[in-house]
Write an enzyme that holds these catalytic residues in place. Structure first.
Site, PDB file in Angstrom:
ATOM      1  N   ASP A   1     -24.408  98.445   7.465  1.00 44.77           N
ATOM      2  CA  ASP A   1     -25.582  97.578   7.597  1.00 44.77           C
ATOM      3  C   ASP A   1     -26.792  98.371   8.085  1.00 44.77           C
ATOM      4  OD1 ASP A   1     -27.023  95.233   7.594  1.00 44.77           O
ATOM      5  OD2 ASP A   1     -25.719  94.165   8.995  1.00 44.77           O
TER       6      ASP A   1
ATOM      7  N   ASP B   1     -28.619  87.467   3.010  1.00 41.86           N
ATOM      8  CA  ASP B   1     -28.086  86.691   4.132  1.00 41.86           C
ATOM      9  C   ASP B   1     -28.129  85.207   3.836  1.00 41.86           C
ATOM     10  OD1 ASP B   1     -27.232  88.641   5.808  1.00 41.86           O
ATOM     11  OD2 ASP B   1     -29.071  88.758   6.983  1.00 41.86           O
TER      12      ASP B   1
HETATM   13  C1  DGJ Z   1     -27.037  91.376   8.780  1.00 40.35           C
HETATM   14  C2  DGJ Z   1     -26.060  91.165   7.669  1.00 40.35           C
HETATM   15  O1  DGJ Z   1     -26.726  90.894   6.488  1.00 40.35           O
HETATM   16  C3  DGJ Z   1     -25.106  90.054   8.060  1.00 40.35           C
HETATM   17  O2  DGJ Z   1     -24.229  89.796   7.010  1.00 40.35           O
HETATM   18  C4  DGJ Z   1     -24.369  90.450   9.308  1.00 40.35           C
HETATM   19  O3  DGJ Z   1     -23.565  91.556   9.049  1.00 40.35           O
HETATM   20  C5  DGJ Z   1     -25.367  90.753  10.404  1.00 40.35           C
HETATM   21  N1  DGJ Z   1     -26.336  91.719   9.988  1.00 40.35           N
HETATM   22  C6  DGJ Z   1     -24.652  91.243  11.635  1.00 40.35           C
HETATM   23  O4  DGJ Z   1     -25.519  91.649  12.599  1.00 40.35           O
END
Ligand code: DGJ
Length: 725
Positions: A476, A546
């Site tokens: 991430d 997200d």
């Molecule tokens: C952003 C990601 O897109 C989410 O799926 C998740 O992993 C969060 N970060 C966790 O902090």
């Protein structure tokens, strides 16, 4: 010189090079003044079809400087070109005048690698041919190699630039657009993928107009707002017909793409580095290689363009053992638990997941340091023993004992001010002395342009990956760059920081993915903030957004598919009401949307009723039945969520004998006729049978269509057809 045999045909006397493959040709010419000109990019032509006639370019009355009228392949500053230069150089005298003249050209088999950069590759030299054109600016000693590759079967073209300083004074690269393509017309539309966090990559189409249209990211990542992609199409082109020219930049950092219509109504499409946040000092004897741009022309509309991008990126950009493998059905605990979990809760979620056929458990954010919210511990990649007392190794073993693979979330490019790493190395983040360090999500970005930071990340990620039997990593990256002027660089090199960061990141990713070749890596950046071809080179799948709301996902997945294959898109079934939109969509439709991607669950399965768990189990079985078709089949966009209340897409197997049709409604319209969906890409003279035994003739499915009954808001249906003889 005619004929369609060689991908690159060279006409030495006319000084033209015709790059041909599939249905496409791209023609270059060197004129009498040794300037490299662009003659053509479009439907395939024989090698002798075009030659350069100056009369076409210089009408008898022109008050403009001749050079502005020329279809320059690599426009440079200072002698009559007024747009963004493809190669912008400030020399040691402080002026920008550059004069690139042709030196030589060479045809090479296959495609040379771009060291340190993500790039399309060949598996055998006969898949493609490359052309290396050498140009020189005598006064400064700048040598530019324009490198082209054309793929034999598809006609996909890659362009990159190698700059070498053969002079004795430093040069400053101020602009670098590896693709800058002129068109002799402006009766065209522009297509780009615009968005924001949680609503990435929406298709925007707008008529080309006088002046300049520009999209860009200066954020240090390709970004949520724009994607490194721009296309031109004929005004009457649609999903299925008409000419489309697409440019996709194989890069994950800041970029710009522009479309400029000049005083002669000629259009120029450019894509490359963003000069607002990029410059590069080239010392004598140093060289600089640009990332590459992929150019694809389609005479079969936008679907044709996308299908070519999909095939290329799926099979010649993505690498490693997962490239051609079925992707596991996963459960990710993020929206199910957020930071509120311990080992027991994870194992009970895993137990339920295993019971419905899930294959991989992904432990998301919150397993390390003292991270119970997003305000600390990034950089401290040691397990939180209050949450996971036995450690990651034991947890992985327990997951494996349940029959699940085990994966982990990491955000290695970041550091929290409240972390041991930051306390030990406060200078390792991007910062400017004397200025506040701008926080976003309570975190700072490690300065990956620094070799010691790269080595630290490689070692810490390697040690986490060696500490447990991990099968998957979600990598991430959750904020944009600020103060992106590395403390280690001298003032005249500060604007190299963002690109040096990307080179550092690519080095880290290359090293880590090579050291753990069996691990499935999924890229992520606050959802889809770094969904680009650069990341796909290292990680075969990317978390699309997200926003997990199924209705929104229709737009997200439809828009993303303009460039990226379905095999690249993570797609999860999450809880209702949806956490991003508050909308409630049935489990059936949430599943039918997520099935058109790398399928997963992202919810607390304990919240599902017994009936819903049975439905979820059936859904997983369905995913496993069709996942190779959705991963590797030809993807057709049939009805757009941007145009109306219904969305449809389909997957057609390579032999065209198997088809999955997916149809969705959003807001239902009263008193409307049942929907008819016309399929595409079938064998016309073959009968296809649905699972409930109905038979349809291929040509009839394509020309008359099939009636689909949907009822109510957010309904959906999947129809699987198989050839019946
Ligand atoms: C952003 C990601 O897109 C989410 O799926 C998740 O992993 C969060 N970060 C966790 O902090």
């Amino acid at each position: 010189m005619g004929g369609f045999c060689m991908p690159i045909e060279v006409n030495r006397s006319a000084r033209t090079w015709t790059l041909s493959g599939g249905n496409t040709s791209y023609v270059l010419h060197v004129d009498q003044q040794d300037r490299l000109l662009h003659l053509y990019w479009g439907p395939r032509l024989p090698g002798d079809a075009l030659s350069f006639d100056p009369a076409d370019y210089f009408p008898y009355v022109s008050f403009d400087l001749p050079v502005a009228m020329l279809p320059l392949e690599l426009p440079v500053c200072g002698s009559g070109w007024y747009g963004t230069p493809a190669v912008g150089i400030r020399n040691s005298c402080g002026d920008d005048v550059t004069d690139l003249r042709f030196v030589s050209a060479r045809v090479l088999p296959g495609k040379p690698a771009l060291t340190g950069l993500p790039a399309v590759y060949t598996e055998s030299a006969d898949e493609a041919e490359s052309l290396s054109i050498l140009l020189k600016d005598t006064l400064t000693g700048l040598r530019v190699t324009a490198l082209y590759t054309v793929f034999n079967a598809s006609g996909a073209i890659m362009r990159s630039l190698l700059l070498e300083n053969l002079g004795d004074a430093p040069l400053m690269i101020t602009s670098l657009q590896p693709a800058s393509v002129p068109f002799w017309r402006s009766d065209l539309d522009l297509i780009h993928l615009n968005g924001a966090w949680a609503r990435e990559r929406r298709i925007h189409r707008t008529p080309v107009d006088k002046g300049e249209f520009r999209i860009a990211s200066a954020r240090g990542a390709s970004g949520h707002e724009e994607n490194p992609f721009l296309a031109l199409c004929e005004r009457n082109a649609d999903e299925f017909s008409g000419s489309v020219w697409g440019c996709s930049f194989v890069y994950s950092g800041s970029f710009q793409a522009s479309c400029r219509v000049d005083l002669f109504s000629h259009t120029r499409l450019s894509i490359g580095m963003n000069p607002e946040v990029f410059s590069w000092r080239l010392e004598p004897h140093e060289s600089f290689t640009s990332p590459e741009v992929v150019l694809i022309y389609s005479d079969k509309g936008l679907n044709g363009l996308s299908q070519q991008f999909h095939a290329l990126y799926r099979s010649r950009l993505v690498r490693g053992i997962w490239r051609d493998r079925s992707r596991p059905v996963l459960i990710n605990n993020w929206e199910g638990t957020y930071f509120d979990f311990d080992e027991d809760r994870l194992l009970s979620l895993a137990q339920k997941a295993a019971e419905i056929g899930v294959e991989l458990f992904v432990l998301d954010d919150g397993w390390f340091g003292k991270r119970n919210s997003d305000n600390c511990s990034l950089g401290d990649w040691t397990v939180n023993s209050e949450k996971i007392p036995g450690g990651l190794g034991a947890l992985a073993d327990k997951m494996h004992a349940l029959g699940l693979c085990f994966g982990l979330w990491l955000e290695p490019e970041m550091v929290s001010p409240d972390s041991d790493l930051y306390r030990a190395h406060p200078d390792w983040c991007l910062h400017v002395d004397g200025r506040p360090r701008t926080l976003a999500r309570s975190q700072l970005i490690l300065d990956l342009s620094r070799p010691e930071v790269q080595e630290y990340i490689i070692s810490v990620v390697s040690s986490v990956l060696s500490s447990a039997a991990l099968d998957y990593v979600k990598w991430d990256m959750n904020r944009n760059m600020t103060e992106a002027f590395s403390a280690l660089l001298t003032p005249d090199r500060k604007k190299e920081t963002q690109h040096r960061y990307m080179l550092g990141l690519y080095h880290v990713l290359e090293t880590v993915t090579a050291a753990f070749p069996d691990v499935l890596f999924e890229s992520c950046s606050g959802g889809g903030g770094r969904f680009d071809p650069g990341m796909l080179y290292y990680m075969p799948q990317i978390w699309t957004s997200d926003d997990t709301d199924a209705a929104e996902r229709l737009k997200l997945q439809y828009g993303t598919s303009v460039v990226y294959p379905v095999s690249a898109m993570g797609a999860h079934v999450s809880d209702v009401p949806n956490h991003q939109t508050g909308r409630s969509v049935s489990l059936k439709t949430r599943g039918n949307v997520a099935i058109a991607g790398n399928f997963g669950f992202e919810l607390d399965l304990a919240r599902l009723s017994r009936e819903e768990l049975i439905e979820a189990r059936a859904l997983v079985a369905r995913v496993k039945q069709v996942r190779d078709l959705t991963r590797a089949g030809t993807f057709w966009r049939l009805l757009s969520p941007f145009d109306g209340a219904e969305t449809a897409w389909s997957f057609v197997s390579e032999d065209q004998r198997e088809v999955l049709l997916c149809v969705y409604s959003t807001i239902s319209v009263p008193n409307s006729a049942p929907l008819r969906v016309r399929l595409r890409g079938l064998l016309p003279d073959v009968w296809y049978k649905t699972e409930d035994g109905r038979r349809f003739y291929g040509a009839a499915l394509m020309h008359q269509g099939i009636t689909v009954f949907l009822h109510g808001d957010f309904d959906s249906t999947l129809l699987l057809f198989k050839a019946d003889r």
